[in-house]
Design a protein around this motif. Structure first.
Motif, PDB file in Angstrom:
ATOM      1  N   TYR A  69       5.677 -24.506 -19.456  1.00  0.00           N
ATOM      2  CA  TYR A  69       6.757 -24.520 -18.463  1.00  0.00           C
ATOM      3  C   TYR A  69       6.367 -25.454 -17.323  1.00  0.00           C
ATOM      4  CZ  TYR A  69       9.262 -23.094 -14.269  1.00  0.00           C
ATOM      5  OH  TYR A  69       9.977 -23.105 -13.095  1.00  0.00           O
ATOM      6  N   ASP A  70       5.169 -25.267 -16.788  1.00  0.00           N
ATOM      7  CA  ASP A  70       4.692 -26.111 -15.688  1.00  0.00           C
ATOM      8  C   ASP A  70       4.491 -27.549 -16.139  1.00  0.00           C
ATOM      9  OD1 ASP A  70       4.594 -24.040 -13.813  1.00  0.00           O
ATOM     10  OD2 ASP A  70       2.652 -23.376 -14.540  1.00  0.00           O
ATOM     11  N   LEU A 111       7.855 -29.248 -16.852  1.00  0.00           N
ATOM     12  CA  LEU A 111       8.614 -29.325 -15.610  1.00  0.00           C
ATOM     13  C   LEU A 111       8.251 -30.595 -14.841  1.00  0.00           C
ATOM     14  CD1 LEU A 111      10.588 -27.742 -13.781  1.00  0.00           C
ATOM     15  CD2 LEU A 111       8.587 -26.752 -12.672  1.00  0.00           C
ATOM     16  N   ALA A 164      11.600 -24.642 -18.978  1.00  0.00           N
ATOM     17  CA  ALA A 164      11.571 -25.681 -17.940  1.00  0.00           C
ATOM     18  C   ALA A 164      12.920 -26.370 -17.818  1.00  0.00           C
ATOM     19  CB  ALA A 164      10.473 -26.692 -18.247  1.00  0.00           C
ATOM     20  N   VAL A 189      15.512 -24.066 -16.129  1.00  0.00           N
ATOM     21  CA  VAL A 189      15.307 -23.913 -14.687  1.00  0.00           C
ATOM     22  C   VAL A 189      15.756 -25.160 -13.934  1.00  0.00           C
ATOM     23  CG1 VAL A 189      13.544 -23.654 -12.896  1.00  0.00           C
ATOM     24  CG2 VAL A 189      13.461 -22.226 -14.932  1.00  0.00           C
ATOM     25  N   MET A 190      15.545 -26.333 -14.530  1.00  0.00           N
ATOM     26  CA  MET A 190      15.897 -27.579 -13.849  1.00  0.00           C
ATOM     27  C   MET A 190      17.394 -27.843 -13.815  1.00  0.00           C
ATOM     28  SD  MET A 190      13.428 -29.185 -12.414  1.00  0.00           S
ATOM     29  CE  MET A 190      14.129 -30.827 -12.196  1.00  0.00           C
ATOM     30  N   VAL A 222      19.084 -26.690 -10.604  1.00  0.00           N
ATOM     31  CA  VAL A 222      18.537 -27.465  -9.482  1.00  0.00           C
ATOM     32  C   VAL A 222      19.201 -28.834  -9.407  1.00  0.00           C
ATOM     33  CG1 VAL A 222      16.463 -28.582  -8.593  1.00  0.00           C
ATOM     34  CG2 VAL A 222      16.332 -26.255  -9.482  1.00  0.00           C
ATOM     35  N   PRO A 276      11.532 -24.870  -8.674  1.00  0.00           N
ATOM     36  CA  PRO A 276      10.920 -24.623  -9.996  1.00  0.00           C
ATOM     37  C   PRO A 276       9.397 -24.610  -9.966  1.00  0.00           C
ATOM     38  CG  PRO A 276      12.702 -26.216 -10.163  1.00  0.00           C
ATOM     39  CD  PRO A 276      12.452 -26.018  -8.702  1.00  0.00           C
ATOM     40  N   LEU A 309       8.106 -21.377  -8.440  1.00  0.00           N
ATOM     41  CA  LEU A 309       8.234 -20.264  -9.383  1.00  0.00           C
ATOM     42  C   LEU A 309       7.004 -20.108 -10.267  1.00  0.00           C
ATOM     43  CD1 LEU A 309      11.962 -20.583 -10.542  1.00  0.00           C
ATOM     44  CD2 LEU A 309      10.981 -18.853  -9.046  1.00  0.00           C
ATOM     45  N   SER A 310       6.148 -21.121 -10.267  1.00  0.00           N
ATOM     46  CA  SER A 310       4.900 -21.038 -11.031  1.00  0.00           C
ATOM     47  C   SER A 310       3.968 -19.964 -10.509  1.00  0.00           C
ATOM     48  CB  SER A 310       4.191 -22.398 -11.012  1.00  0.00           C
ATOM     49  OG  SER A 310       4.989 -23.395 -11.600  1.00  0.00           O
TER      50      SER A 310
END
Length: 219
Positions: A48-49, A52, A189, A192-193, A196, A212, A215-216
């Motif tokens: 995810y990170d 992202l 990811a 979530v984007m 945004v 985002p 949120l990590s």
């Protein structure tokens, strides 16, 4: 009579031993599932990170962390910071594999998750190029290298941990949880984007893009 007493006396011990064996067998059956679940969640959060950053580098980082007077070079620079993580990934796998052998896979996995989480949160808190100039670019690069180190370490460590806990004949099945987690992180990811990027541009460029990454903290 004496023999009967001896037999009766050993019955509780035999029952306790049988119960212990059953508990051990149950724990052995649960261990592969727990290891696979831990690897799945770890890979999901890691990627995810990781992904992202790739999305943000293509869409907003060229305007936030590079000189906006040269859009072409800013875009190239943002994509180069994305690519530099792939240089750090093999190093992360080598270092954390050694640590996993020495102190345990679980501890190594937790360390890699902490590295990824802290570096991602740090990206969400970074000042921009407009605020501190080239220092912002350097700090972004450092955070991205840390992400690459962590991603390489997590992939190797999670796969090894899951395989070591898997029963014979099902190692491929249980170890596949690592790649399932990678795919889930990619999808998460993107999801979530999307909201945004639908924000008004001023809000998105000033603070929305940070959400985002912050949120990590869930890691």
């Amino acid at each position: 009579m004496v023999v009967t007493k001896q037999i009766v006396g050993t019955l509780p011990q035999a029952s306790a031993a049988n119960a212990s064996v059953e508990e051990s067998a149950h724990a052995h059956r649960q261990s592969p599932r727990k290891a696979a679940l831990a690897s799945f969640l770890g890979s999901t959060l890691e990627y995810y990170d990781y992904v992202l950053y790739g999305t943000a580098s293509a869409l907003v980082f060229s305007r936030l962390f590079f000189d906006s007077n040269n859009p072409t070079m800013a875009t190239i620079g943002a994509l180069m910071t994305f690519g530099v993580a792939y240089i750090a990934r093999p190093l992360g796998g080598l270092v954390m594999a050694h640590i996993g052998d020495r102190i345990g896979r679980k501890t190594a996995l937790m360390i890699t998750l902490m590295i990824m989480g802290i570096s991602s949160i740090a990206i969400g808190l970074l000042p921009t190029y407009e605020q501190i100039g080239i220092t912002a670019t350097i700090l972004l690069l450092v955070c991205r290298i840390a992400q690459g180190f962590s991603a390489g370490a997590e992939s190797a460590g999670a796969s090894t941990m899951t395989m070591e806990h898997s029963p014979e004949g099902k190692r491929g099945f249980f170890t596949s949880s690592v790649m399932l987690g990678c795919s889930a992180g990619n999808v998460l990811a993107a999801l979530v984007m999307v909201p945004v990027m639908m924000m008004p541009e001023d809000a998105m460029m000033s603070w929305g893009w940070r959400i985002p990454f912050l949120l990590s903290a869930l890691v």
